[in-house]
Design an enzyme around this catalytic site. Structure first.
Site, PDB file in Angstrom:
ATOM      1  N   SER A 240       1.016  -1.291  -0.162  1.00 35.20           N
ATOM      2  CA  SER A 240      -0.174   0.090   0.188  1.00 35.20           C
ATOM      3  C   SER A 240       0.741   1.064   0.124  1.00 35.20           C
ATOM      4  CB  SER A 240      -1.042   0.024   1.206  1.00 35.20           C
ATOM      5  OG  SER A 240      -0.137   0.008   2.381  1.00 35.20           O
ATOM      6  N   HIS A 261      -3.975  -4.547  -4.241  1.00 35.73           N
ATOM      7  CA  HIS A 261      -4.282  -4.146  -3.093  1.00 35.73           C
ATOM      8  C   HIS A 261      -5.579  -4.612  -2.305  1.00 35.73           C
ATOM      9  CE1 HIS A 261      -4.459  -0.562  -0.027  1.00 35.73           C
ATOM     10  NE2 HIS A 261      -3.777  -1.547   0.465  1.00 35.73           N
ATOM     11  N   GLU A 273      -7.830  -2.823  -5.195  1.00 37.83           N
ATOM     12  CA  GLU A 273      -7.301  -1.799  -6.071  1.00 37.83           C
ATOM     13  C   GLU A 273      -6.110  -2.597  -6.763  1.00 37.83           C
ATOM     14  OE1 GLU A 273      -7.339   2.454  -3.752  1.00 37.83           O
ATOM     15  OE2 GLU A 273      -5.740   1.005  -3.141  1.00 37.83           O
ATOM     16  N   ASN A 311      -6.535   5.526  -0.051  1.00 41.85           N
ATOM     17  CA  ASN A 311      -5.733   6.349   0.974  1.00 41.85           C
ATOM     18  C   ASN A 311      -5.326   7.740   0.454  1.00 41.85           C
ATOM     19  OD1 ASN A 311      -5.753   3.991   2.221  1.00 41.85           O
ATOM     20  ND2 ASN A 311      -3.598   3.342   1.970  1.00 41.85           N
TER      21      ASN A 311
END
Length: 402
Positions: A240, A261, A273, A311
């Site tokens: 990440s 991810h 992801e 994020n």
């Protein structure tokens, strides 16, 4: 406007603006941006849908006023807002905004992605996982439950056994609740092969690593995977925070390296992801997208840069909430403004204490290094809490005490 709604808007509008800019930059599609935040954070609606519902002019004007006051580039209205407004695409009420609407429902338009299958996808029949932590164990459970034989590699026999025991415990709980039959549990466990040797991954069709977030450790792993894995195997990372391109550079087959991810806990969270780097082959991307759908996950596509979709959108908003608290707003006041104003499942401080303040600080520092906006600098209070060991629920104290 109520004071509570004004506070909520001040935190949410920069996040909406960032999503609009990601769309304008073609970093991700409108569908993937919205799905990322819905399935990655549990939000009731994605950011572009929210802009359409509020009205693009409303969002633009609020951002422009805030930018005039703050000078923060994150508050400057995204160019796409002006462009869509000029085209008459002012939001849901007008029938067109980021999406197109008929009778209040989204309908297909020229930006709607094709629903056709991925013709170039490679066949995946066997899966390898490197790692034995929470994320790795969750992924192993997901793949085995969906019918894939999984070979997983851990550093000790104790860790190998712990993975199988954890999965058995999780599935037995489903049996106890009447959501699974014991015969199905036995079948899942029979698909697991634990190993201490990376060479055991020689014949799998895809390897997904979930080891420590340390570039040296991961680099050595990808050197080994390049040597061990058969031609045509997909080499995926769940990182990440680290550069996927750097990992691909450790191999002689960068076209086979991709980001995958997962979100924690993997058996529960729907989002994955799917991240490309410069050399990732289209067939590899198609393969991973189709594989995600097969294991009943929602894949979203984006490229290799800090934060990916979720994020990068989430943590500046959380950081802004901390700064609002530093400026005098109460924890409960902020959390309530968000949960009542936008129907988020958690306010920012409840979420920070679940995620972990140390995790939040690390991600904020990555985003600051990537994008360079001074306003992305981690809030001083966040640094203070981490330095004091107040990391959230996992330590019994964070922004609140547990």
């Amino acid at each position: 406007m109520s004071e509570s709604r004004s506070l909520a808007d001040a935190l949410v509008f920069p996040y909406l603006n960032h999503a609009a800019t990601m769309f304008e930059e073609k970093y991700a599609s409108r569908e993937d941006l919205d799905n990322g935040m819905r399935f990655g954070c549990g939000l009731p609606r994605g950011p572009l849908t929210v802009i359409d519902e509020l009205g693009l002019e409303t969002v633009r004007d609020a951002l422009a006023a805030r930018f005039a006051e703050s000078g923060d580039p994150r508050h400057r209205p995204s160019e796409v807002l002006e462009r869509l407004i000029a085209d008459g695409r002012t939001g849901k009420a007008a029938g067109r905004g980021f999406f197109t609407y008929e009778d209040g429902e989204v309908v297909a338009d020229d930006l709607t992605p094709s629903t056709g299958g991925a013709g170039a996808a490679r066949e995946i029949t066997t899966v390898g996982v490197v790692g034995s932590g929470t994320m790795a164990t969750g992924m192993i459970e997901v793949f085995a439950t969906c019918g894939f034989p999984v070979t997983y590699v851990a550093r000790s026999q104790e860790k190998v056994d712990a993975v199988a025991a954890k999965i058995a415990k999780n599935l037995t709980r489903k049996v106890d609740k009447g959501r699974m039959e014991q015969a199905d549990v036995d079948a899942v466990l029979a698909r697991l092969t634990g190993s201490l040797e990376r060479e055991s991954l020689a014949d799998v069709d895809i390897v997904i690593e979930a080891i420590a977030e340390e570039i040296g450790v991961k680099n050595q792993l990808f050197v080994d995977l390049d040597r061990i894995c058969k031609d045509g195997a997909v080499l995926a990372t769940t990182t990440s925070s680290l550069s996927i391109a750097d990992l691909a550079a450790q191999t002689t087959r960068p076209q086979d390296v991709v980001g995958m991810h997962f979100f924690n806990p993997a058996p529960v969270m729907k989002l994955v992801e799917v991240i490309d780097q410069e050399h990732t082959g289209q067939d590899v991307l198609d393969t991973v997208v189709e594989l995600c759908k097969h294991i009943r996950k929602v894949p979203v596509r984006c490229s290799d840069r800090a934060g990916f979709i979720v994020n990068a959108l989430l943590f500046p908003y959380l950081n802004d909430a901390i700064k609002a608290h530093e400026d005098g707003a109460g924890l409960d006041e902020i959390d309530t403004a968000i949960t009542e104003g936008y129907r988020y499942p958690m306010g920012p401080f409840a979420l920070l204490d679940v995620v972990g303040n140390d995790v939040a600080l690390a991600i904020e520092e990555e985003l600051l290094a990537e994008f360079g906006h001074e306003s992305l600098a981690p809030a001083p209070l966040l640094r203070d809490l981490v330095a004091a060991g107040k990391l959230g629920r996992k330590t019994g104290e964070g922004f609140r005490t547990y």
